[in-house]
Motif scaffolding. Structure first.
Motif, PDB file in Angstrom:
ATOM      1  N   VAL A  42      68.631  61.822  25.207  1.00  0.00           N
ATOM      2  CA  VAL A  42      70.087  61.892  25.249  1.00  0.00           C
ATOM      3  C   VAL A  42      70.609  62.805  24.289  1.00  0.00           C
ATOM      4  O   VAL A  42      71.441  63.619  24.526  1.00  0.00           O
ATOM      5  CB  VAL A  42      70.630  60.466  25.329  1.00  0.00           C
ATOM      6  N   GLU A  43      70.145  62.597  23.154  1.00  0.00           N
ATOM      7  CA  GLU A  43      70.653  63.432  22.114  1.00  0.00           C
ATOM      8  C   GLU A  43      70.271  65.011  22.260  1.00  0.00           C
ATOM      9  O   GLU A  43      71.216  65.706  21.914  1.00  0.00           O
ATOM     10  CB  GLU A  43      69.868  63.136  20.797  1.00  0.00           C
ATOM     11  N   MET A  44      69.163  65.390  22.853  1.00  0.00           N
ATOM     12  CA  MET A  44      69.079  66.786  23.494  1.00  0.00           C
ATOM     13  C   MET A  44      69.983  67.215  24.198  1.00  0.00           C
ATOM     14  O   MET A  44      70.680  68.237  24.116  1.00  0.00           O
ATOM     15  CB  MET A  44      67.728  66.918  23.603  1.00  0.00           C
ATOM     16  N   SER A  45      70.413  66.560  25.123  1.00  0.00           N
ATOM     17  CA  SER A  45      71.256  66.655  26.351  1.00  0.00           C
ATOM     18  C   SER A  45      72.926  66.914  25.739  1.00  0.00           C
ATOM     19  O   SER A  45      73.443  67.794  26.046  1.00  0.00           O
ATOM     20  CB  SER A  45      71.329  65.514  27.384  1.00  0.00           C
ATOM     21  N   LEU A  46      73.196  65.864  24.853  1.00  0.00           N
ATOM     22  CA  LEU A  46      74.273  66.024  24.045  1.00  0.00           C
ATOM     23  C   LEU A  46      74.588  67.125  23.203  1.00  0.00           C
ATOM     24  O   LEU A  46      75.678  67.681  23.384  1.00  0.00           O
ATOM     25  CB  LEU A  46      74.747  64.670  23.356  1.00  0.00           C
ATOM     26  N   ASP A  47      73.504  67.447  22.530  1.00  0.00           N
ATOM     27  CA  ASP A  47      73.637  68.755  21.805  1.00  0.00           C
ATOM     28  C   ASP A  47      73.683  69.956  22.715  1.00  0.00           C
ATOM     29  O   ASP A  47      74.310  70.953  22.104  1.00  0.00           O
ATOM     30  CB  ASP A  47      72.208  68.882  21.034  1.00  0.00           C
ATOM     31  N   ILE A  96      71.595  68.991  31.207  1.00  0.00           N
ATOM     32  CA  ILE A  96      71.235  67.760  30.755  1.00  0.00           C
ATOM     33  C   ILE A  96      69.940  67.239  31.209  1.00  0.00           C
ATOM     34  O   ILE A  96      69.330  66.205  31.228  1.00  0.00           O
ATOM     35  CB  ILE A  96      72.235  66.677  31.449  1.00  0.00           C
ATOM     36  N   ARG A  97      69.131  68.491  31.447  1.00  0.00           N
ATOM     37  CA  ARG A  97      67.708  68.142  31.953  1.00  0.00           C
ATOM     38  C   ARG A  97      66.785  67.111  31.200  1.00  0.00           C
ATOM     39  O   ARG A  97      66.067  66.706  31.469  1.00  0.00           O
ATOM     40  CB  ARG A  97      67.050  69.554  32.124  1.00  0.00           C
ATOM     41  N   PRO A  98      66.757  67.478  29.780  1.00  0.00           N
ATOM     42  CA  PRO A  98      66.160  66.436  28.871  1.00  0.00           C
ATOM     43  C   PRO A  98      66.270  65.053  29.368  1.00  0.00           C
ATOM     44  O   PRO A  98      65.191  64.218  29.124  1.00  0.00           O
ATOM     45  CB  PRO A  98      66.541  66.905  27.574  1.00  0.00           C
ATOM     46  N   SER A  99      67.445  64.659  29.920  1.00  0.00           N
ATOM     47  CA  SER A  99      67.513  63.140  29.967  1.00  0.00           C
ATOM     48  C   SER A  99      67.043  62.474  31.310  1.00  0.00           C
ATOM     49  O   SER A  99      66.889  61.465  31.681  1.00  0.00           O
ATOM     50  CB  SER A  99      68.864  62.826  29.957  1.00  0.00           C
ATOM     51  N   GLY A 100      66.532  63.839  32.094  1.00  0.00           N
ATOM     52  CA  GLY A 100      66.049  63.207  33.492  1.00  0.00           C
ATOM     53  C   GLY A 100      66.958  62.976  34.517  1.00  0.00           C
ATOM     54  O   GLY A 100      68.152  62.802  34.292  1.00  0.00           O
ATOM     55  N   PHE A 101      66.596  62.610  35.699  1.00  0.00           N
ATOM     56  CA  PHE A 101      67.512  62.308  36.934  1.00  0.00           C
ATOM     57  C   PHE A 101      68.727  63.084  36.863  1.00  0.00           C
ATOM     58  O   PHE A 101      69.857  62.778  37.139  1.00  0.00           O
ATOM     59  CB  PHE A 101      67.915  60.878  36.920  1.00  0.00           C
ATOM     60  N   MET A 102      68.506  64.593  36.920  1.00  0.00           N
ATOM     61  CA  MET A 102      69.724  65.571  36.733  1.00  0.00           C
ATOM     62  C   MET A 102      70.961  65.261  37.453  1.00  0.00           C
ATOM     63  O   MET A 102      71.912  65.459  37.304  1.00  0.00           O
ATOM     64  CB  MET A 102      69.365  66.938  36.253  1.00  0.00           C
ATOM     65  N   ARG A 103      70.224  65.477  39.101  1.00  0.00           N
ATOM     66  CA  ARG A 103      71.405  65.267  39.940  1.00  0.00           C
ATOM     67  C   ARG A 103      72.265  64.148  39.997  1.00  0.00           C
ATOM     68  O   ARG A 103      73.510  64.444  39.979  1.00  0.00           O
ATOM     69  CB  ARG A 103      70.697  65.273  41.449  1.00  0.00           C
ATOM     70  N   ALA A 104      71.612  62.793  39.931  1.00  0.00           N
ATOM     71  CA  ALA A 104      72.392  61.891  39.712  1.00  0.00           C
ATOM     72  C   ALA A 104      73.274  61.784  38.835  1.00  0.00           C
ATOM     73  O   ALA A 104      74.583  61.255  38.723  1.00  0.00           O
ATOM     74  CB  ALA A 104      71.586  60.651  39.910  1.00  0.00           C
ATOM     75  N   LYS A 105      72.797  61.974  37.386  1.00  0.00           N
ATOM     76  CA  LYS A 105      73.518  61.797  36.313  1.00  0.00           C
ATOM     77  C   LYS A 105      74.636  63.045  36.171  1.00  0.00           C
ATOM     78  O   LYS A 105      75.598  62.750  35.550  1.00  0.00           O
ATOM     79  CB  LYS A 105      72.794  62.148  34.901  1.00  0.00           C
TER      80      LYS A 105
END
Length: 220
Positions: free
Chosen positions: A62-67, A92-101
């Motif tokens: 999550v931190e990677m995506s937020l950054d 937001i790819r680092p957090s996975g489930f990109m389409r849904a998120k």
């Protein structure tokens, strides 16, 4: 285990309605020390975005995506809801489930722009219902946003909390929502301030991290 033994064991378990949340808070505070507000975020929308992104992944991702969102100046509702969804998925790819998120983040951004001014007039139940109506926001995420984003009282009955209470001899339902309902009398009886409830969640996570390893994926 025979039927009679199983019944006896089940009867020995304590009801979640009888849990003393103040004592739990005091016990964990003595072991782990003050946790403060605990949820890491620079502002409310970042906190809410983090609550969506942590579903089914670890906080480091999550931190990677937020950054990446911060670097793109997209941690603002008006800008995030306008970005092409394919671009948002890539960020937001680092957090996975990109389409849904990505869809959930856009829905949350739209709701924030359109409804946030009305939130002070909403009851706790009304706010929770509105959050639950958003795409990609389940019971746990709604309660986390209510507690840390809008300072509404909630006990986060996540996987760590359910494991801890099971280990302490309580009869704990397996699902988040069932555990939340079973804990409602204890929450009302404790009368803990929102700041204490926020810290209590942090203390439970710290207890779980020390006893079980890294923080597990967030719930829905």
């Amino acid at each position: 285990m025979g039927g009679d033994a199983w019944v006896a064991e089940a009867a020995a378990l304590r009801r979640l309605a009888d849990l003393d949340l103040r004592t739990l808070h005091t016990d964990l505070l003595a072991v782990h020390g003050p946790q403060g507000w605990w949820w890491p975020a620079q502002d409310r929308f970042e906190m809410m975005a983090g609550a969506v992104l942590v579903q089914n992944t670890r906080w480091q991702n999550v931190e990677m995506s937020l950054d990446r969102l911060r670097a793109a100046d997209l941690l603002r509702p008006s800008l995030l809801r306008a970005v092409p969804e394919e671009d948002l998925r890539a960020l937001i790819r680092p957090s996975g489930f990109m389409r849904a998120k990505a869809a959930a983040l856009r829905a949350l951004a739209a709701w924030t722009e359109e409804r946030e001014a009305e939130v002070p007039g909403l009851s706790d139940g009304e706010l929770r219902a509105e959050l639950l109506a958003l795409r990609g926001i389940g019971p746990e995420t709604a309660d986390v946003i209510g507690l840390y984003g809008y300072r509404r009282p909630a006990f986060i009955a996540d996987a760590y909390a359910r494991r801890l209470l099971t280990a302490r001899g309580f009869a704990v339902p397996r699902s988040y929502e069932a555990a939340r309902r079973a804990l409602a009398p204890a929450l009302a009886e404790a009368g803990l301030a929102v700041a204490d409830l926020a810290e209590l969640h942090g203390l439970i996570v710290e207890e779980g991290k020390r006893s079980q390893g890294a923080r597990p994926a967030g719930g829905g």
